[in-house]
Structure formats: structure tokens, C-alpha cells
Design an enzyme around this catalytic site. Structure first.
Site, PDB file in Angstrom:
ATOM      1  CG  HIS A 145      -1.673   1.238   1.471  1.00 10.30           C
ATOM      2  ND1 HIS A 145      -3.003   1.369   1.142  1.00 10.30           N
ATOM      3  CD2 HIS A 145      -1.305   2.437   2.014  1.00 10.30           C
ATOM      4  CE1 HIS A 145      -3.421   2.586   1.467  1.00 10.30           C
ATOM      5  NE2 HIS A 145      -2.409   3.246   2.008  1.00 10.30           N
ATOM      6  CD  GLU A 146       1.918   3.441   3.664  1.00 10.47           C
ATOM      7  OE1 GLU A 146       2.160   4.528   3.115  1.00 10.47           O
ATOM      8  OE2 GLU A 146       0.890   3.243   4.344  1.00 10.47           O
ATOM      9  CG  HIS A 149       0.339   6.102  -0.579  1.00 13.78           C
ATOM     10  ND1 HIS A 149      -0.749   6.782  -1.092  1.00 13.78           N
ATOM     11  CD2 HIS A 149      -0.082   5.550   0.599  1.00 13.78           C
ATOM     12  CE1 HIS A 149      -1.776   6.644  -0.267  1.00 13.78           C
ATOM     13  NE2 HIS A 149      -1.405   5.889   0.757  1.00 13.78           N
ATOM     14  CD  GLU A 223      -4.516   6.559   2.670  1.00 18.47           C
ATOM     15  OE1 GLU A 223      -4.320   5.344   2.842  1.00 18.47           O
ATOM     16  OE2 GLU A 223      -3.589   7.398   2.656  1.00 18.47           O
TER      17      GLU A 223
END
Length: 294
Positions: A145-146, A149, A223
Site C-alpha cells: 500500500h505504501e 503511494h 487511500e
């Protein structure tokens, strides 16, 4: 919802919101100029110049400042934390981005965040609580997930939008002071349209709040996009959903997190339990539901 369809919709929605935000900044500049001088053109000229200058200053802030703000300690070699190092390295390889720097925050509350204005200068930080409470697959999901980003340039977008919020706050403050002193001096342009004047005054007062709401909307949408992109990297959305479920159920906030860095985190680190328009993160239940449907 199919994975790629969700990614596409989130990207389109982000473009729409960001475009609206930029136009709103110009509108506020024009309103301030019209309320004070009866002419919107000076505001339309000055606002983009001031915005670019201010955003440029903010962008030059380094990753180290964010990490120091959260008291993160860098992992400089694979021997210091082999599993975390290899997980970040593997997710970066899958995402086809340079391996980001790795940091650990000594805090029992599980969470993580990414920072860096471009993939070549990015960093990922995780709390000790994340490493202690989550399974390997769940940690991999959070790291994915990071890294998503970073791949999607979300940190740069967040930095720019936060800077624009500050620009609007500064402009509104200056505009209000100018209006106050002009009213004391009894100076007012008699040619001002009353309707436009009222709209300008309303914008002058509400602009900072509206800008903050737009920024939060962008943050929530990114997100969702990072969830979908992270699931694409691991091909395991259930692990990411399970990680989010565990993190959301922890009541203890991340002590080192500040309100300025809170939007960067995987889940709200302050545990404010604020939902809807005033939340920087989407409702965990909705995020989990979307991941389960992939």
C-alpha cells in the site's frame, strides 16, 4: 468492483477533485481582489504566482524533516531487520520503482506511512507495533500500500494540496485584514456589484474550511487508490483487508504522529474516529469491504 476498474475510477476522481481545487484557489484570489478593489483581475494574476512560489518552498522540504518529526530511525542495512528490508525491496521491484529508504518508529500502535516527492527520494516507515502485531502477509500488504503511494506520486500530490490549503489560509487572512483597514478608512468601490460582493465576502470567510475539506477528499480518494494498487502488487487483497481490520481495531494512537503528518499514515494514527467530510482517511469498514470484493 473489479480491481482495475476501481483503480481507473479513483484516478479519474482524483483528477476531477484536483482540477476543482486549483480553480477554487484562483476563485478565492479573484474574490479577495474584487472585495477589496472592485476588480478580480489582479487576484487572478497574483494568485498563481504566489501559489507557485509557496508550493516550491514547501516541496523543497526534505524527507528527513518528516522522519524527524515522527522520530523514525533509519534501517541502513539488511542485517538490521532482514524481513522488513526484503519486504520493502520486493514490493519496490514489483512496482518497478527504486527501493525507498526504510525507517522504523518505536511505537506499539501498528501503522505505517510513505514520504518522498518522487520515487528516487522516497522512504517507508513502519511502527514496531506493526511488525509485532501483524502477520508476514499482512505486513507485506501494508508495505505494498505504501509503495503504491510512492508509485502513484501521492506524497507529491498531498504536499502540493496541503501547500494550497496554506496558500488559501494566508490569502484569506491577508484579504480580511485589508478589508478591515479599508472599511475603517471608509474606502469602497461604488461600482461593485452587490451580489458579487456578497459572494466574495462569503468566500473570504469560508475559503479555509472549504480548502481543508477538498484536501481531505483528495486524501481519502488516494487511500482507496493505494489500497487497490497495493492489492494489485501483492495479488492478495485479503491480507491487506485483514491488516486494516487489525490496525483499525487498535485504540492506542501513534504517540509520535502529529496532525501535520497524520494524512500520510496507512490508517488514522491519531484515532480521532472522525468520519465523513472531516476525515483524512476513508471509513475502514468501507476500505475493507472494497478489498474483500476484489
Amino acid at each position: 468492483m473489479l480491481l482495475y476498474e476501481q483503480i481507473r475510477k479513483n484516478k479519474v476522481k482524483t483528477v476531477f477533485i484536483v482540477t476543482g481545487f486549483v480553480l477554487f484557489v484562483l476563485l478565492v484570489g479573484a474574490a479577495i481582489s474584487y472585495v477589496n478593489y472592485g476588480d478580480a483581475m489582479p487576484g487572478l494574476i497574483f494568485t498563481p504566482i504566489f501559489s507557485l512560489f509557496y508550493v516550491g518552498i514547501v516541496i523543497m522540504s526534505s524527507t528527513n524533516i518528516v522522519m524527524k518529526m515522527n522520530r523514525a530511525q533509519e534501517v541502513t542495512s539488511v542485517e538490521e531487520h532482514r524481513f522488513l528490508w526484503h519486504t520493502v525491496e520486493n514490493m519496490a521491484m514489483v512496482a518497478r520503482v527504486p527501493m525507498p529508504r526504510v525507517f522504523i518508529i518505536n511505537d506499539p500502535s501498528p501503522n505505517a506511512f510513505a514520504t518522498g516527492l518522487k520515487p528516487e527520494k522516497a522512504a517507508v516507515a513502519v511502527t514496531t507495533g506493526l511488525l509485532d502485531r501483524l502477520s508476514r502477509e499482512e505486513i507485506e500488504g501494508v508495505i505494498a500500500h505504501e509503495v503504491a503511494h510512492i508509485k502513484n506520486y501521492d506524497v507529491r500530490l498531498s504536499t502540493v494540496t496541503l501547500a494550497l490549503v496554506s496558500v488559501i489560509a494566508i490569502m484569506s487572512d491577508i484579504g480580511s485584514r485589508m478589508l478591515f483597514f479599508r472599511s475603517i478608512g471608509g474606502r469602497r468601490d461604488q461600482n461593485q456589484n452587490p451580489i458579487f460582493l456578497i459572494i466574495g465576502l462569503v468566500l473570504l470567510v469560508l475559503a479555509p474550511l472549504i480548502a481543508m475539506l477538498i484536501n481531505m477528499a483528495i486524501s481519502r480518494n488516494r487511500e482507496f487508490l493505494a489500497d487497490a494498487s497495493g492489492a494489485e502488487l501483492t495479488r492478495n487483497p485479503d491480507a491487506l483487508a485483514s491488516a486494516l481490520e487489525k490496525i483499525a481495531n487498535v485504540e492506542t494512537p501513534v504517540e509520535q504522529a502529529s496532525s501535520a503528518s497524520a494524512p500520510l499514515y496507512f490508517s488514522d494514527p491519531l484515532k480521532k474516529k472522525v468520519s465523513g467530510l472531516f476525515s483524512t482517511h476513508p471509513d475502514p469498514v468501507e476500505r475493507i469491504s472494497r478489498l474483500r470484493q476484489m
